[in-house]
Design a protein around this motif. Structure first.
Motif, PDB file in Angstrom:
ATOM      1  N   ASP A  47       0.850  -1.190   0.000  1.00 17.19           N
ATOM      2  CA  ASP A  47       0.000   0.000   0.000  1.00 17.19           C
ATOM      3  C   ASP A  47       0.881   1.234   0.000  1.00 17.19           C
ATOM      4  OD1 ASP A  47      -2.452  -1.392   0.099  1.00 17.19           O
ATOM      5  OD2 ASP A  47      -2.199  -1.710   2.257  1.00 17.19           O
ATOM      6  N   PRO A  48       0.474   2.281  -0.708  1.00 17.24           N
ATOM      7  CA  PRO A  48       1.281   3.508  -0.770  1.00 17.24           C
ATOM      8  C   PRO A  48       1.568   4.077   0.624  1.00 17.24           C
ATOM      9  CG  PRO A  48      -0.551   3.604  -2.312  1.00 17.24           C
ATOM     10  CD  PRO A  48      -0.755   2.388  -1.472  1.00 17.24           C
ATOM     11  N   GLY A  49       2.834   4.454   0.844  1.00 20.66           N
ATOM     12  CA  GLY A  49       3.230   5.084   2.094  1.00 20.66           C
ATOM     13  C   GLY A  49       3.450   4.131   3.247  1.00 20.66           C
ATOM     14  N   ARG A  50       3.249   2.842   3.050  1.00 21.23           N
ATOM     15  CA  ARG A  50       3.438   1.852   4.119  1.00 21.23           C
ATOM     16  C   ARG A  50       4.678   1.023   3.826  1.00 21.23           C
ATOM     17  NH1 ARG A  50      -1.934   0.352   6.977  1.00 21.23           N
ATOM     18  NH2 ARG A  50      -0.336   0.135   8.538  1.00 21.23           N
ATOM     19  N   ASP A  51       5.339   0.562   4.873  1.00 19.19           N
ATOM     20  CA  ASP A  51       6.534  -0.259   4.714  1.00 19.19           C
ATOM     21  C   ASP A  51       6.162  -1.664   4.257  1.00 19.19           C
ATOM     22  OD1 ASP A  51       7.836   1.934   5.667  1.00 19.19           O
ATOM     23  OD2 ASP A  51       8.513   1.015   7.538  1.00 19.19           O
ATOM     24  N   VAL A  52       7.010  -2.233   3.407  1.00 24.74           N
ATOM     25  CA  VAL A  52       6.857  -3.613   2.959  1.00 24.74           C
ATOM     26  C   VAL A  52       8.229  -4.267   3.019  1.00 24.74           C
ATOM     27  CG1 VAL A  52       7.107  -3.017   0.505  1.00 24.74           C
ATOM     28  CG2 VAL A  52       5.952  -5.140   1.148  1.00 24.74           C
ATOM     29  N   THR A  53       8.278  -5.499   3.543  1.00 25.44           N
ATOM     30  CA  THR A  53       9.536  -6.235   3.655  1.00 25.44           C
ATOM     31  C   THR A  53       9.571  -7.320   2.590  1.00 25.44           C
ATOM     32  OG1 THR A  53       9.674  -5.782   6.015  1.00 25.44           O
ATOM     33  CG2 THR A  53      10.979  -7.625   5.198  1.00 25.44           C
ATOM     34  N   LEU A  54      10.706  -7.372   1.885  1.00 24.26           N
ATOM     35  CA  LEU A  54      10.879  -8.334   0.800  1.00 24.26           C
ATOM     36  C   LEU A  54      12.116  -9.183   1.047  1.00 24.26           C
ATOM     37  CD1 LEU A  54      10.368  -5.976  -2.279  1.00 24.26           C
ATOM     38  CD2 LEU A  54       8.679  -7.519  -1.253  1.00 24.26           C
ATOM     39  N   ALA A  55      11.997 -10.477   0.763  1.00 27.18           N
ATOM     40  CA  ALA A  55      13.157 -11.361   0.745  1.00 27.18           C
ATOM     41  C   ALA A  55      13.788 -11.245  -0.637  1.00 27.18           C
ATOM     42  CB  ALA A  55      12.729 -12.794   1.019  1.00 27.18           C
ATOM     43  N   LEU A 111      20.317   1.211  -4.171  1.00 31.99           N
ATOM     44  CA  LEU A 111      19.972   2.040  -3.017  1.00 31.99           C
ATOM     45  C   LEU A 111      20.919   1.741  -1.859  1.00 31.99           C
ATOM     46  CD1 LEU A 111      16.096   1.595  -3.184  1.00 31.99           C
ATOM     47  CD2 LEU A 111      17.463   3.469  -4.121  1.00 31.99           C
ATOM     48  N   HIS A 112      21.223   2.772  -1.061  1.00 26.17           N
ATOM     49  CA  HIS A 112      22.170   2.689   0.050  1.00 26.17           C
ATOM     50  C   HIS A 112      21.474   2.955   1.383  1.00 26.17           C
ATOM     51  CE1 HIS A 112      25.953   3.165  -2.450  1.00 26.17           C
ATOM     52  NE2 HIS A 112      25.009   3.491  -3.324  1.00 26.17           N
ATOM     53  N   THR A 113      22.039   2.389   2.448  1.00 24.98           N
ATOM     54  CA  THR A 113      21.561   2.720   3.792  1.00 24.98           C
ATOM     55  C   THR A 113      22.291   3.938   4.349  1.00 24.98           C
ATOM     56  OG1 THR A 113      23.144   1.184   4.809  1.00 24.98           O
ATOM     57  CG2 THR A 113      20.910   0.351   4.380  1.00 24.98           C
ATOM     58  N   ALA A 114      23.498   4.219   3.866  1.00 32.41           N
ATOM     59  CA  ALA A 114      24.288   5.356   4.346  1.00 32.41           C
ATOM     60  C   ALA A 114      24.169   6.524   3.371  1.00 32.41           C
ATOM     61  CB  ALA A 114      25.753   4.951   4.506  1.00 32.41           C
ATOM     62  N   SER A 115      24.702   7.639   3.764  1.00 36.03           N
ATOM     63  CA  SER A 115      24.572   8.861   2.966  1.00 36.03           C
ATOM     64  C   SER A 115      25.512   8.914   1.766  1.00 36.03           C
ATOM     65  CB  SER A 115      24.798  10.086   3.848  1.00 36.03           C
ATOM     66  OG  SER A 115      26.097  10.039   4.400  1.00 36.03           O
ATOM     67  N   ARG A 116      26.365   7.907   1.564  1.00 35.01           N
ATOM     68  CA  ARG A 116      27.297   7.973   0.435  1.00 35.01           C
ATOM     69  C   ARG A 116      26.624   7.704  -0.904  1.00 35.01           C
ATOM     70  NH1 ARG A 116      30.825   3.079  -1.137  1.00 35.01           N
ATOM     71  NH2 ARG A 116      29.448   1.352  -0.673  1.00 35.01           N
ATOM     72  N   VAL A 131      14.266   1.564   3.575  1.00 28.49           N
ATOM     73  CA  VAL A 131      14.083   1.857   4.997  1.00 28.49           C
ATOM     74  C   VAL A 131      15.081   1.077   5.840  1.00 28.49           C
ATOM     75  CG1 VAL A 131      12.446   1.722   6.927  1.00 28.49           C
ATOM     76  CG2 VAL A 131      11.636   2.362   4.644  1.00 28.49           C
ATOM     77  N   ASP A 132      15.308  -0.199   5.495  1.00 29.67           N
ATOM     78  CA  ASP A 132      16.175  -1.038   6.326  1.00 29.67           C
ATOM     79  C   ASP A 132      16.662  -2.241   5.530  1.00 29.67           C
ATOM     80  OD1 ASP A 132      17.444  -1.742   8.762  1.00 29.67           O
ATOM     81  OD2 ASP A 132      15.839  -3.150   9.243  1.00 29.67           O
ATOM     82  N   VAL A 133      17.791  -2.785   5.951  1.00 30.45           N
ATOM     83  CA  VAL A 133      18.329  -4.028   5.414  1.00 30.45           C
ATOM     84  C   VAL A 133      18.600  -4.926   6.612  1.00 30.45           C
ATOM     85  CG1 VAL A 133      20.218  -5.103   4.117  1.00 30.45           C
ATOM     86  CG2 VAL A 133      19.389  -2.839   3.446  1.00 30.45           C
ATOM     87  N   SER A 134      18.145  -6.168   6.561  1.00 30.02           N
ATOM     88  CA  SER A 134      18.359  -7.092   7.678  1.00 30.02           C
ATOM     89  C   SER A 134      19.862  -7.294   7.896  1.00 30.02           C
ATOM     90  CB  SER A 134      17.674  -8.431   7.405  1.00 30.02           C
ATOM     91  OG  SER A 134      18.319  -9.113   6.353  1.00 30.02           O
ATOM     92  N   PRO A 135      20.272  -7.696   9.105  1.00 26.16           N
ATOM     93  CA  PRO A 135      21.699  -7.895   9.371  1.00 26.16           C
ATOM     94  C   PRO A 135      22.362  -8.867   8.395  1.00 26.16           C
ATOM     95  CG  PRO A 135      20.492  -7.872  11.429  1.00 26.16           C
ATOM     96  CD  PRO A 135      19.462  -7.864  10.325  1.00 26.16           C
ATOM     97  N   SER A 136      21.655  -9.879   7.956  1.00 23.78           N
ATOM     98  CA  SER A 136      22.242 -10.839   7.014  1.00 23.78           C
ATOM     99  C   SER A 136      22.114 -10.388   5.563  1.00 23.78           C
ATOM    100  CB  SER A 136      21.569 -12.203   7.172  1.00 23.78           C
ATOM    101  OG  SER A 136      20.194 -12.100   6.850  1.00 23.78           O
ATOM    102  N   GLY A 137      21.321  -9.346   5.299  1.00 30.15           N
ATOM    103  CA  GLY A 137      21.151  -8.841   3.943  1.00 30.15           C
ATOM    104  C   GLY A 137      20.168  -9.623   3.102  1.00 30.15           C
ATOM    105  N   ASP A 138      19.484 -10.600   3.704  1.00 27.67           N
ATOM    106  CA  ASP A 138      18.550 -11.409   2.925  1.00 27.67           C
ATOM    107  C   ASP A 138      17.162 -10.794   2.814  1.00 27.67           C
ATOM    108  OD1 ASP A 138      17.975 -11.837   5.611  1.00 27.67           O
ATOM    109  OD2 ASP A 138      17.394 -13.931   5.318  1.00 27.67           O
ATOM    110  N   ARG A 139      16.896  -9.730   3.579  1.00 26.86           N
ATOM    111  CA  ARG A 139      15.602  -9.048   3.528  1.00 26.86           C
ATOM    112  C   ARG A 139      15.820  -7.529   3.561  1.00 26.86           C
ATOM    113  NH1 ARG A 139      11.315 -12.182   4.161  1.00 26.86           N
ATOM    114  NH2 ARG A 139      11.615 -14.260   4.946  1.00 26.86           N
TER     115      ARG A 139
END
Length: 145
Positions: A47-55, A111-116, A131-139
């Protein structure tokens, strides 16, 4: 040996020891999985404006537009691992494929998580933000608006 020379020698040894430890920590933080995990399959609704998590390999279909976003791969991950003290927080870089299935158009964005680098991209009158990347990078978690 006088006290001044002794202090210089001890100080130099301490600086070298700290520098060697930092380079080992920095070298350890830059990693990309040697064997990528198996891709997930399927499409989830977003949905627009809502977070979605993808593997990895999974895609989100925006409910109000002809737009899909697929998490294709972890490009680079130099984030500081948990329970390790690092000089900088690092950056996770992911590739996403943006497409308009009804028009047959697509593009890939990094896309990056940091400002570089960019953490958001525009496509088909929508903004896709990492918005976020899981610690293992799989999601990854995205916001599409």
């Amino acid at each position: 040996m006088d006290a001044r020379k002794f202090a210089v020698i001890i100080g130099s040894a301490a600086v070298l020891a700290v520098g060697a430890g930092s380079s080992v920590a920095l070298a350890h933080t830059l990693h990309v999985p040697a064997v990528p995990p198996r891709p997930a399959s399927g499409t989830v609704a977003a949905d627009p404006g809502r977070d979605v998590t993808l593997a990895r390999g999974q895609e989100a279909q925006l409910s109000t537009k002809d737009l899909t976003v697929r998490y294709t791969r972890l490009v680079e991950d130099s984030r500081c691992p948990a329970h390790v003290q690092c000089v900088w927080s690092g950056d996770a870089v992911v590739a996403v494929q943006l497409s308009q299935p009804g028009r047959g158009e697509q593009t890939t964005s990094v896309l990056h998580t940091a400002s570089r680098g960019p953490h958001a991209t525009n496509y088909a009158a929508a903004t896709v933000t990492l918005v976020d990347v899981s610690p293992s990078g799989d999601r990854i978690t995205l916001r599409v608006s």
